[in-house]
Design a protein around this motif. Sequence first.
Motif, short mmCIF file in Angstrom:
data_model
loop_
_atom_site.label_atom_id
_atom_site.label_comp_id
_atom_site.label_asym_id
_atom_site.label_seq_id
_atom_site.Cartn_x
_atom_site.Cartn_y
_atom_site.Cartn_z
N THR A 303 130.70 91.60 16.09
CA THR A 303 130.68 92.80 16.44
C THR A 303 129.94 93.34 16.81
O THR A 303 128.59 93.64 16.50
N ARG A 304 129.61 94.68 17.84
CA ARG A 304 128.60 95.46 17.98
C ARG A 304 128.10 96.05 16.59
O ARG A 304 127.29 96.44 16.96
N GLU A 305 129.06 96.36 16.04
CA GLU A 305 128.09 97.09 14.56
C GLU A 305 127.54 96.60 13.98
O GLU A 305 126.45 96.85 13.37
N TYR A 306 127.93 95.25 13.91
CA TYR A 306 126.36 93.82 12.97
C TYR A 306 124.74 94.50 13.78
O TYR A 306 124.72 94.48 14.33
N GLU A 307 124.00 94.85 12.70
CA GLU A 307 123.14 95.26 13.20
C GLU A 307 122.31 93.93 12.43
O GLU A 307 121.90 93.77 11.01
N LYS A 308 121.03 93.21 13.55
CA LYS A 308 120.52 92.06 12.85
C LYS A 308 119.03 92.27 11.80
O LYS A 308 118.83 93.72 12.36
N GLY A 309 118.24 92.25 11.24
CA GLY A 309 117.55 91.63 10.37
C GLY A 309 117.00 91.99 8.77
O GLY A 309 118.04 91.33 8.26
N LEU A 310 115.62 91.97 9.10
CA LEU A 310 114.85 91.78 7.54
C LEU A 310 114.59 92.71 6.64
O LEU A 310 114.08 93.21 7.72
N GLN A 311 114.69 92.60 5.60
CA GLN A 311 114.04 93.74 4.67
C GLN A 311 112.62 93.95 5.07
O GLN A 311 111.86 92.79 4.46
N LEU A 312 111.91 94.96 5.13
CA LEU A 312 110.33 94.97 5.44
C LEU A 312 109.57 95.51 4.62
O LEU A 312 109.85 96.74 4.66
#
Length: 636
Positions: A303-312
Amino acid sequence: MEKMQFKAESRRLLDLMINSIYTHKEIFLRELISNASDAEDKLAYRALTDDSLQVDRNDLKIVLRADKEAGTLTVSDNGIGMDDKALDDNLGTICRSGSLDFKNALDGENPDIDVIGQFGVGFYSAFMVADEVTVLSRPAGSEVAWRWQSNGEDGYTITQDKKESVGTDVIIHLKPDTEDEKYSEFLDQYRLQELVKKYSDYIHYPIRMEMKRSRQKPRPEDAPEDYKPEWEDYTEWETLNSMVPIWHRKSEDVTEEEYASFYQDKFGDYTAPLRTLRVAAEGTVSYEALLFIPARTPYDYYTREYEKGLQLYSNGVLIMDKCGDLLPEYLRFVKGVVDTPDVSLNISREMLQHTRELKVIARSLDKKIRAELSKMLSEDREKYESFWKAFGPQIKYGVMADYGADKDKLQDLLLFPSSIEEKGTTLKEYRSRMGESQEFIYYAGGESLQRAAALPQTQRVREAGYEVLYLTEDVDEFCLQALVSYDGKTIKSVTAEDALPVSEESKQKAKEDTEANRPVLDFVKKSLGDKVKEVRLSQILGENAACLTADGPISLEMEKTLKRQNPEMLEYMKAERVLELNAEAPAFIALRAAVDSDPDKAADYAELLYDQALLIADLPLEDPARFSRLVANLMV
C-alpha cells in the motif's frame, strides 16, 4: 539583576529553531539527554589528566524528574558542569557548541569519546515545550554554582547560586496545555520512558527515573474470609535505557532468541525474522548494521502507506526512524538499524544531508543483503521459498524498475514454477537443464499453473521436449520482458510464432496452405472486423481448432494485468489480437465449406471459433448470450 541578550541575531534565530528546525516537539528530550551525555564524557576525559578529579565512571548517570504539581521536568547529570563564563558562551550564543569545541580539542587523541552535540542548538529545542528554562550548574573542581534562566523571548540572566553536587540540572517549565498541544504529556512517566527507549536507549550512561508503582499488601494472618486485597503505592528508581546496543555486542554472545526478541520488540512483528544479518565496516566510512529479513509480508506492505527504511543512529542516538535512502526499492522489506558516526546531519539531527558517505553505506548494504539472499537460496531452499512467497513480487518489480537498470543484480534471485519444478526453479537451474539444441528459454502465462499448462501452445512446446516456465502473477511477464535474455539465451513466450524452429520445407508448405486458404482467412477477418488484427493459419496448434495470440510488445496476459490495474490504460496499451486457425481441424473444414455454400452460417462459425479462442485464453466473451444461442443453433 542584569538581563543579558542573546548574541548574533538571536531573537530571529531562536524563533527559527523553535518553530521550524525541529519537526517533532518530543525531540527536545533527546537533545537534552544528548547534552547530558556529552557532559559526562567531558568529565570522564578530564579526569584522565587531572588527578584532583576523582571520577568513577560507574557513578556517572543521567536523572529525569517529573513534577506534575510544579509543571516541571528536570534533566540532571553529574558531568563536567559549567561556570558563569561557560554558561554565557554556550547558552548565550546560539549555534555555539561547547561539545564541538571539546571534540576539536581532542584532535584524535581519544577516539573512544563520542560527543553527540556539535551544532549548539539542541538545548534551545526545550523552548518548543517550555515557557521558561532554568539551568543550574556547578563545574567540576568548584564549590560555586551558577543559575542561567530565560523565557526564550527577552534574553537571559546568570546569577550565582548553590548546588550540592557537581553537574548540571536543566529545569524546563512546560507551557500550559492547549486544544492542539498537550505539553503535560511530558510529565507522564510512561511517556518519558517511551521517549527514552525510542531516542536514547543506547546512550552509554544510565538514564534513571523514579517510577511510581502499585503492589498488593500482604494478607494479614487474621484476615476474615471475605477479606479484600489492599493495594499500596511505592516508588523505585529504574534505569530506562539498555545502554549497550545489541549490535555492539560480540556475535558469539548473542543468541538467535535475543535477536528475534529485539526484532519483534523493535519492529512490532509477532513472528521471528526469517534471517538475521550483521554488518560491520571500517574505513573512510565506518558503520555497524543489524538487519532482518521478515518471515511474513506486513499487512500494509503493498500500500502507499507502507514506508521503507532502516533506523539510523549516530553514536547510539536515534536520528531517523525510517531512513529510506539506505535501501533500494527492491529491498524495501528489510528491517533493521544502522549506527554510524560518519554521516553528515542537518542542524536538527532529524534528517540527513545527501552525502557521499550515505551512498557508500547504502551500496554496501545492498550488496550484503543480496549476498545473504543468494546464500539462503543455495543453502536453505525451503527457507528461501518461504521468503519468495512473501516478497518475490518485490524482487520482480526491482528487475523491471528504471528500465531494467538493476536486472543483472537480481536475475539470479528469481524463482518461477515450471513444467519440471512446480515448487520453483531459478533461471540458472533452467539453463543448466537445457539441451544443446534448445534455442530459447520458454514461458507461458496463465491465471494458474493448470491454465498455463493447458494452453495448446504450451503443450506443443512440452511435446517437443522443452521445459516451460509458468507465469501466474501479474508482474511475471513484465519481469521477463525486462530481462530479454539470460546467459545468452533469449526468453520467449510459447505463443510466439517462431517459438519452435521450423524447417524450410515446413515453411514452404505453410505458405502454400495459406495461399490455398486465403479466401477463408479473408472472410473470417471481414466477419470479425476490428476484433482481431489478423487471421492466419497456425503453426503451433495440435488438436485445437483455434487460439489467440498477440502481435507486438503487449501480450494477452499483460493486457489482463493492465485491465485489472487500470482499465483506462487499455485504450493505449491493448494487445493486438491474432486469431490462429488449424487447417487440419474438422471445424476449419466445415468453415471452409460454409464460406462457399452458406456465408451466413460461415460468419457464425467464424464468431464461434473466435469465442472459443477467447475461452482458451481465459478472456471474457464479449456477448455470452449470443455465444450460447450460436452453440444451441448448432446442436439443432
